[in-house]
Design an enzyme around this catalytic site. Structure first.
Site, short mmCIF file in Angstrom:
data_model
loop_
_atom_site.label_atom_id
_atom_site.label_comp_id
_atom_site.label_asym_id
_atom_site.label_seq_id
_atom_site.Cartn_x
_atom_site.Cartn_y
_atom_site.Cartn_z
N GLY A 47 0.83 -1.20 0.00
CA GLY A 47 0.00 0.00 0.00
C GLY A 47 0.86 1.25 0.00
N ARG B 200 1.13 -5.44 -6.22
CA ARG B 200 1.38 -6.72 -5.58
C ARG B 200 1.79 -7.71 -6.68
NH1 ARG B 200 -0.47 -5.46 -0.46
NH2 ARG B 200 -2.00 -3.81 -0.53
N ASP C 55 5.43 -4.95 6.00
CA ASP C 55 5.76 -6.32 6.36
C ASP C 55 5.99 -7.24 5.15
OD1 ASP C 55 5.20 -5.51 8.88
OD2 ASP C 55 3.98 -7.27 9.38
N THR D 90 4.05 2.85 5.47
CA THR D 90 2.65 2.43 5.61
C THR D 90 2.01 3.40 6.58
OG1 THR D 90 1.17 0.84 6.67
CG2 THR D 90 3.47 0.71 7.30
N ASP E 248 -0.21 2.62 8.72
CA ASP E 248 -0.77 1.92 9.88
C ASP E 248 0.12 1.92 11.12
OD1 ASP E 248 -3.00 1.33 8.41
OD2 ASP E 248 -2.41 -0.72 7.93
N ASP F 51 2.35 -0.10 12.11
CA ASP F 51 2.29 -1.40 12.79
C ASP F 51 3.57 -2.21 12.63
OD1 ASP F 51 2.02 -1.78 10.12
OD2 ASP F 51 0.37 -3.21 10.24
N ARG G 264 -17.50 16.94 12.99
CA ARG G 264 -17.97 17.48 14.27
C ARG G 264 -18.83 18.74 14.06
NH1 ARG G 264 -16.97 16.54 19.47
NH2 ARG G 264 -15.17 15.21 19.14
N ARG H 243 -6.10 -2.21 10.02
CA ARG H 243 -6.73 -3.52 10.08
C ARG H 243 -6.32 -4.30 11.33
NH1 ARG H 243 -10.00 -5.28 6.57
NH2 ARG H 243 -9.36 -3.70 5.09
N GLN I 125 -7.35 8.47 3.36
CA GLN I 125 -6.35 8.47 4.44
C GLN I 125 -4.96 8.12 3.94
OE1 GLN I 125 -8.09 6.44 8.20
NE2 GLN I 125 -9.54 5.94 6.59
N ARG I 126 -4.88 7.50 2.78
CA ARG I 126 -3.58 7.09 2.24
C ARG I 126 -2.90 8.18 1.42
NH1 ARG I 126 -4.03 1.37 0.61
NH2 ARG I 126 -3.98 0.26 2.59
#
Lengths: 328, 328, 328, 328
Positions: A15, A76, A107, A130, A132, A134, A159, A176, A260-261
């Site tokens: 990603g 990929r 990863d 990434t 994330d 993570d 809001r 995720r 968001q990416r």
């Protein structure tokens, strides 16, 4: 440095995330600074297999530091999972004279790099890219800080309408397997409750918290939900559940999704990308391989790729307490 | 001006939109400028029924011109649909001494104002506040320009990731009955195809267009879909249909949702709100009632509320042609 | 916790910075969470002297986490520099029952707090709020991360016009004694050269660098200058000097100015503010005083105010090397 | 259409503005749509003289609709002011087979186009690109709407710090001969006073207004000044004058500068650019020349270049009254 590297290949894989272009720029210019050649490999490992290469000099990366996405594209590659595919890839690198590769990704991309190194001895270095956050071995992955700002700006907008109508919003954010985005952006956006995969809050406590929140005089509320939340319910099911049990709430759902990416990287991500690119190339020059460059306690640090793949950057549990206090 | 108005009430009703606060500020300050009292009515018609009022002077509206949402809050009122509810509302206004009301909202809000005027003779003026731009009598409703910028910024971010991965994105934007947002933001975001309720493009032509687009060398594509698109399919069904017929496409969906309603208003919306507020108050002072103030050919103009409710601001069909040319 | 604190006062002092409101919110809500009363003190020490106080509960700080500036306002107080002024201030606090004060500000504000504590024994805790990041004991002051993003976004815009016209821009950023903003935002904005107070680059090297940059094929260039640059020349004098020695350059100057202090805080600054506010209040509850709460290696940490005042957070010299490599 | 045009050249000239790239994209794709060839001319008239051309197809302009600046670059050309220079330019066009030119720029660029047409009969069409909005024959020049949003966002940030410190800010915005930016962005930013070249407010009235503003309870104020303000004083002189006469004010100056020219174009500017590009090319195809395409009362309209150059788009004086009421 006793450098034996002559030509570095650089690719982005998995990603995309904001800051990848800044990292490419850094790799390319660090090579130029040290009089090493640099080759861009398009579409990740798939482009390596197809020999989709392009020589890159310092002017090839003008005006990309502020661009989201990746100019080298990402894809990929199923073919790279086969020994045959990897052999093709290696032959293209050899033919091109590439004797070191910088892989910008997550990863999965690092796993590919490790296998490739084991089979062909090609020196590889990883840069964590990434949103994330993570990955073990770095407090910040490229794009994470930008994504937090994107999410917070979106929830600021939500809001406006939530508080005009005294509504409750469930906002689903990316992540995720990791609640970093949800937890930090949730605190930043002033969310009343944050649901993350690392912690099973339980539906009862959510109900209780929302009732408390309303009783304390709050007229509108935001609940931030990580897409991989442990409760195993989709954000739409959550909505249905709450509506059933707290019918006085007027609930809306917003799934922030792929925006968001993207976007121009934050200053932090641009500086981080610049630092990591320098370190990745200079580590190759020092004869190192199989490491990920990352940020640990504000210092650029090497972590063996093997560890980076296995581990996970843990949630700061103190933040759960801060979030709890902030929703008083 | 032969003014007989002494105290103006102002309310926001229906869905909120950026610029509503700027319009409230304008109404309040125009009243102050002309030495008329001004009263904020909270939560639309419901607050009118409950007498939820607050005196507002020029300093009550400091620092709100740049805020999304509405400080007066908005709500839908079932009670106002009954004669009894409206009677209560009128009595509160009478008691408070309010002899003119400015209603900031959309179709439904104006309908309520007209009925109220017919029953009690209360002078009313409408200011069009909705992001959908679907009101007759104005080329721009408050919040529309801001929403266009919000959508375009979101799609710019989505395009980063779309072009990094050679993907096709379906992006759903607001506009239940009107394709203004989809059409304009679609052109602004460089969308390859735009689906709006006013025009039934047909699934076949969409397929054809996407195939042409890919053949012309485009590696990624954005299709913008108005939520009320005429094909009657949800954006998720559209994705399934295209995936079935063009399996080579890697498709993602993004539903922008409620964030389109929030955010700091654009300069255009702030200036428009300021102009419309002045005209609304000064029209009441001139003894006028039952009009909407709007922008027609860059001029602030009055349109009878009755017409504003019945008509719709039409799509500029020339833009469909422009969109078609731009996706060459 | 063996808490003896019953009522906490909170004030902002010195130059404002994004995140101050988020810190006020955190102090107020942490107090509420622990059933401690909280009082907002307006206009810094001047408001303390005048007893300009306001009780604050958790709902007093709704919807301010995303607002720049400070709702408590800030002011410089000459009167507080006199023993007499401070006595007045103490009497107001005593009368109000305040038995602990959280001061959000910079060096000068902390010095005042220390003197005040020494004279009257009032427990005080500091939260570092300034965009300059020049305070010892924290890797990040509140507002610094936001200011970096603001600067980088501005220079992105300037680069559009610089590269359209092949021009050289000198951009002056804030940082009277500290080059943190210039160095980090300079790298983030892809500046060709960065001039900071901590390092005297020398005009000759600047000339040399600009010539090299042009020869390497760059058609436009950005030089970022900290306002307190060591060369002791204003950015306008620099322009004159370069124009004289490199007449082929078409040079423009942009002084970013006070907008760097404003704007919605970044997610990072909001989370940091939330964490620091919790720690400041809970430290007072633990009987501590005369500390600043800050971030060291990603951990919230206490540093004696005395050290925070004397020291400076040093420039990361590795970044100078990164900047040099990036402008290859 | 009875088209005789085979190859269109397109250039940008004068100061750059957001939306120029969107206009280039539109010209290129409209040509492709009608099977006409298109050539980009670099660096305005200077590139025409030097034959700095590049063939452009629909894929050459991918992903530029959202970019500020101009990919064709801009430059001022002294050589084009000589008959000899223009002759060279014409010969390059002839050799390249270009039989129509679209000029994106302002007054000066259009004057050059007219002379060029008179001398060599080359068909020319103008597209108004400048942030100043000072061109007759269009209600909006490309980049104007974007610049308004940029200015308003900057002043929103400045207001954060102004209101935290109860300060008065003088903010200088672009517009050497035209107050459009100052007037509209001033209203949009909620400025207390706006100084524009078209109206001599007089220093006395400014003083009076500021005193009134303070007396009415405003604690901070923003005064927006067009750089070409009629009072003939620089913004710094204004500051000195006010400080002398109203010593109680703490005044700061901010000169927004060149960032006003950059940034991603607003949706409005992107749509306008798309529409104008289509019309410019199709007008050439219809055999027209010497016109500017512009927006009049929401319609794309042709105005003879001669009129566009001589006239000015006038200030909407009603806005002065609105501004006056808004600063009540």
């Amino acid at each position: 440095m006793n450098n034996t590297i002559k030509k570095v290949g650089v690719l982005t894989s998995g990603g995309d995330s904001p800051g990848m272009n800044a990292a490419i720029r850094s790799v390319v210019r660090t090579c130029a600074y040290h009089n090493i050649e640099c080759v861009g490999i398009y579409r990740g490992y798939q482009g390596m297999i197809e020999g989709d290469f392009k020589e890159m000099g310092p002017r090839s990366v003008n005006n990309i530091i502020n661009k989201g996405g990746t100019i080298l594209k990402s894809a990929r590659s199923k073919e790279f999972m086969s020994a045959e595919g990897r052999k093709k890839a290696f032959e293209h690198l050899k033919k091109e004279g590439i004797d070191g590769v910088v892989v910008i990704g997550g990863d999965g991309s690092f796993t590919g790099a490790l296998v490739f190194n084991k089979e062909f001895g090609m020196p590889v270095m990883g840069i964590p890219g990434t949103i994330d956050n993570d990955i073990f071995g770095t407090s910040h992955t490229l794009g994470y800080d930008t994504a937090l700002n994107t999410v917070v700006e979106c929830i600021d907008k939500i809001r406006d309408t939530a508080s005009s109508h005294n509504r409750l919003f469930f906002v689903e954010v990316m992540g995720r397997d990791a609640g970093h985005i949800a937890l930090n952006a949730g605190i930043g956006a002033g969310a009343e409750e944050i649901l993350i995969p690392e912690e099973d809050l339980g539906l009862d406590r959510l109900l209780e918290s929302l009732e408390k929140s309303r009783n304390s005089g709050k007229s509108s509320s935001i609940v931030v939900v990580a897409e991989g939340d442990k409760m195993g319910k989709s954000v739409f099911e959550l909505k249905d559940y709450i509506e059933e049990h707290l019918p006085e709430y007027d609930i809306r759902v917003s799934v922030l999704g792929h925006m968001q990416r993207g976007g121009a990287p934050s200053c932090f991500d641009r500086v981080l990308a610049s630092r990591l690119g320098v370190k990745a190339v200079e580590s190759l020059m020092e004869g190192k391989s199989n490491y990920m460059v990352g940020l640990i306690q504000d210092e650029v640090t090497l972590t063996p790729l093997e560890q980076a793949i296995k581990g996970h950057y843990p949630i700061d549990t103190e933040l759960l307490r801060v979030s709890d206090i902030m929703s008083t």
